[in-house]
Structures are given as C-alpha cells and as structure tokens.
Design an enzyme around this catalytic site. Structure first.
Site, PDB file in Angstrom:
ATOM      1  N   HIS A 139      45.460  20.052  62.876  1.00 32.06           N
ATOM      2  CA  HIS A 139      43.999  19.950  62.927  1.00 32.06           C
ATOM      3  C   HIS A 139      43.307  21.085  62.175  1.00 32.06           C
ATOM      4  O   HIS A 139      42.283  20.885  61.520  1.00 32.06           O
ATOM      5  CB  HIS A 139      43.559  19.936  64.387  1.00 32.06           C
ATOM      6  CG  HIS A 139      42.296  19.206  64.638  1.00 32.06           C
ATOM      7  ND1 HIS A 139      41.974  18.660  65.860  1.00 32.06           N
ATOM      8  CD2 HIS A 139      41.248  18.903  63.843  1.00 32.06           C
ATOM      9  CE1 HIS A 139      40.795  18.079  65.796  1.00 32.06           C
ATOM     10  NE2 HIS A 139      40.328  18.223  64.584  1.00 32.06           N
ATOM     11  N   PHE A 180      23.458  11.131  60.529  1.00 28.98           N
ATOM     12  CA  PHE A 180      22.203  11.419  59.845  1.00 28.98           C
ATOM     13  C   PHE A 180      21.949  10.440  58.699  1.00 28.98           C
ATOM     14  O   PHE A 180      20.820   9.989  58.491  1.00 28.98           O
ATOM     15  CB  PHE A 180      22.211  12.854  59.311  1.00 28.98           C
ATOM     16  CG  PHE A 180      20.874  13.295  58.789  1.00 28.98           C
ATOM     17  CD1 PHE A 180      19.873  13.678  59.662  1.00 28.98           C
ATOM     18  CD2 PHE A 180      20.600  13.317  57.432  1.00 28.98           C
ATOM     19  CE1 PHE A 180      18.625  14.077  59.199  1.00 28.98           C
ATOM     20  CE2 PHE A 180      19.365  13.714  56.955  1.00 28.98           C
ATOM     21  CZ  PHE A 180      18.370  14.089  57.843  1.00 28.98           C
ATOM     22  N   TYR A 197      40.125  16.426  71.651  1.00 26.24           N
ATOM     23  CA  TYR A 197      38.943  15.627  71.958  1.00 26.24           C
ATOM     24  C   TYR A 197      38.919  15.329  73.453  1.00 26.24           C
ATOM     25  O   TYR A 197      39.756  14.625  73.981  1.00 26.24           O
ATOM     26  CB  TYR A 197      38.941  14.318  71.175  1.00 26.24           C
ATOM     27  CG  TYR A 197      38.893  14.470  69.670  1.00 26.24           C
ATOM     28  CD1 TYR A 197      38.466  15.650  69.076  1.00 26.24           C
ATOM     29  CD2 TYR A 197      39.276  13.421  68.839  1.00 26.24           C
ATOM     30  CE1 TYR A 197      38.423  15.775  67.696  1.00 26.24           C
ATOM     31  CE2 TYR A 197      39.228  13.534  67.462  1.00 26.24           C
ATOM     32  CZ  TYR A 197      38.811  14.716  66.891  1.00 26.24           C
ATOM     33  OH  TYR A 197      38.784  14.832  65.526  1.00 26.24           O
TER      34      TYR A 197
END
Length: 328
Positions: free
Chosen positions: A124, A209, A56
C-alpha cells in the site's frame, strides 16, 4: 463490460473496477446493505475487478467484500493491500513494509476475505525503513506459496518500481490519477509502460469532485475526510468549482453525466489504464460503468483539456503529513 489487460503479460480484468474503501470509511456513515447490493450489481454489470485493503475500516472492508463474494469467487478479480497500518494514537496511519508484517497481513486478509488466493496483492505504501527489495521478496514468497497470484505497488516512484520489478514482476501500480491529478504522467506512468506494468488509477473522479456532487464542505458529513483535503477548502474550492462547472456544461451538451466525461477521459489515456472509481451506491456504480462505452472524439478531448489543463487544479491533493508517505 469491456475488458483490458493489466500490463503487458498480466490478467484480463473489467475495463472499470470498483473501489470499495468508501463502503467502510472516509465518506460518511457506512450503509452495509446498500454496499452489498452495490457489489452484487457490479458483478451483474461485469464490473468484476474489486479493490480493498486491510487498513480500510480498518479490517471491516475486507470482511464486507468477503461477504459479498461468498459463493461467487470465480466471478471476481480480487485486489487487496498491506503495509499501511491504522495507528489512532499517532493520529492516523503508519507504514510497515517488514517481511514478517507482510506475511502476517496476507494470512489475515485471506481469513477476512474468506478466500484461498488473492488475485492482486499490493504494497500500500513503501516503508522508508525497509528496502523495497526485502518487501517484494516477502510478497514473492506469497506467490510461491499460492496465496497470491500477482503483485502490485501503490504510490511509488519510477526508481522504486524498477528496483521492485527486478526482484519479481510487478503486474500493476496504483496511484491517484484523474483530470485534476496528473502527476503520474511525468514519472510513474511512462515507467509502467517501459516495464509492461499495468496502471490502476484510484480516485479517477477526484474523490467525487469531478462528478459535480461536492459544492461546499457544509454538505459533507462531519467525519468525511475530504474536509481535510486542501483542494476542498477555502479559496481552493471556489477556484476548482469554476472549472468543474464548465466540465458539467460540456457533459450536459453531450447528454452524459460529468462523472462519465471524467472517467472516459481517464480511459482514453491508454488501453493499459484500468480506473477503479469508488462508490457505495448502485446509482453511481451504474453511471460509472456506463462510461466504459463512452467514446471521446479528438475535439471532445481538446475541449476537456481547455477547461482543465494539466496542473490546473488548485491546492495539494493531500495534506503535507499524508504526502510524506507517498514515495516520490
């Protein structure tokens, strides 16, 4: 904040965690001051399960989280990840599950975070070129050295989880799971329950969303990665908006925010589930944290399922090149 146990014999953590990725990438311009204030507010509210990863930023998110928790290490359950490597020349990320990479990545994460031990260390993504047993043995070595307390995997298949768990106990599996992404129900979630492994949904709000905050791509920053996600594009977006509006109407009737309905639904799927909604703003953090106290009745859950039945979302959750990195 209520608490939950990660897995049958794992640690106790806040019932809702905080995904920190968006503080450094993917969702428009970072705001470091607000991000630090958001983490501070999270700890004050009892949201102590913080999730980051070396990729990140890359790297900058771990540094940010490290700054935020300096002097407060004992208040935090800290999760980070390795094995997904930023590779701009290739146009994105690549996977690296080699033992030597895992060991080096862990040491680097410890330095950036400014801690001696990582509470939960995830792989990950699974490297198809490296047997999962080799990757997990390297991670188990980190546990033996005291650098890591618990091990996790992200976006893995039941078969991979079983192979990994046979090498060293896996405490948690992280996968995308929400009202509009229910794939885990058909595979990895039952496998986690069989093995006593905790389940950590990322993007439990469908990348914002389900909160009703995304109405068109034009309202998203140019560098917002949702512009490249199939569910946010063209006819898919229009069809998905039709049911998210109905979800908003249900939330309004109950006097809560749509995001709180969506999070409460995830929490209601089992006490072994600990979602980590991401945000970089205190306003949304507080809204998300309050969802831990929202109880859905059987009729509420039936109404939600009627609005968005399993498989009801239109479009893939990732573009094909990203889906190719998901172990299925």
């Amino acid at each position: 904040m209520k608490t939950r146990r990660l897995g049958r014999q794992g640690p106790t953590v806040s019932a809702i965690g905080l995904g920190c990725m968006g503080m450094s990438q993917s969702y428009g311009r970072p705001d470091e001051a607000e991000s630090l204030a958001t983490i501070d507010r999270a700890l004050a509210l009892g949201v102590t399960f913080l999730d980051t990863a070396d990729v990140y930023g890359p790297f900058t998110n771990e540094t940010l989280v490290g700054r935020a928790i300096r002097g407060r290490r004992e208040e935090v359950f800290l999760a980070t990840k390795c094995g997904l490597v930023s590779d701009p020349p290739a146009g994105g990320n690549r996977v690296d599950g080699r033992p030597e990479h895992i060991r080096a990545a862990c040491d680097a994460s410890l330095r950036r975070l400014g801690v001696r031990t990582i509470d939960l260390y995830y792989l990950h993504r699974v490297d198809p070129k490296v047997p999962i047993e080799e990757s997990v043995r390297a991670m188990a070595g980190l546990v033996a050295e005291g650098k890591v307390r618990y091990l996790g995997l992200s976006e893995v298949s039941p078969k991979t989880l079983r192979r990994a768990h046979a090498v060293h106990p896996i405490t948690a599996v992280q996968s995308e799971y929400s009202l509009w992404t229910r794939d885990p129900e058909d595979g990895i979630l039952p496998a986690c329950r069989e093995l006593g492994v905790g389940f950590v949904p990322f993007s439990p709000l469908g990348r914002g969303f389900l909160a009703g905050t995304v109405r068109s791509l034009e309202n998203l920053p140019e560098n917002d990665f949702r512009r490249g996600l199939p569910r946010f594009q063209g006819e898919n977006l229009g069809r998905n908006l039709s049911w998210v509006d109905r979800l908003g109407e249900l939330a309004s009737r109950k006097g809560v925010a749509p995001a709180q309905i969506a999070l409460a639904w995830v929490l209601a799927q089992g006490e072994d589930i600990v979602p980590i909604p991401g945000t970089k703003r205190r306003k949304y953090l507080e809204e998300n944290a309050a969802a831990a106290d929202l109880t859905l009745s059987a009729s509420d859950r039936a109404a939600i399922e009627a609005i968005l039945p399993k498989g009801g979302a239109t479009g893939l959750r990732y573009p094909p090149e990203s889906l190719a990195m998901v172990d299925r």
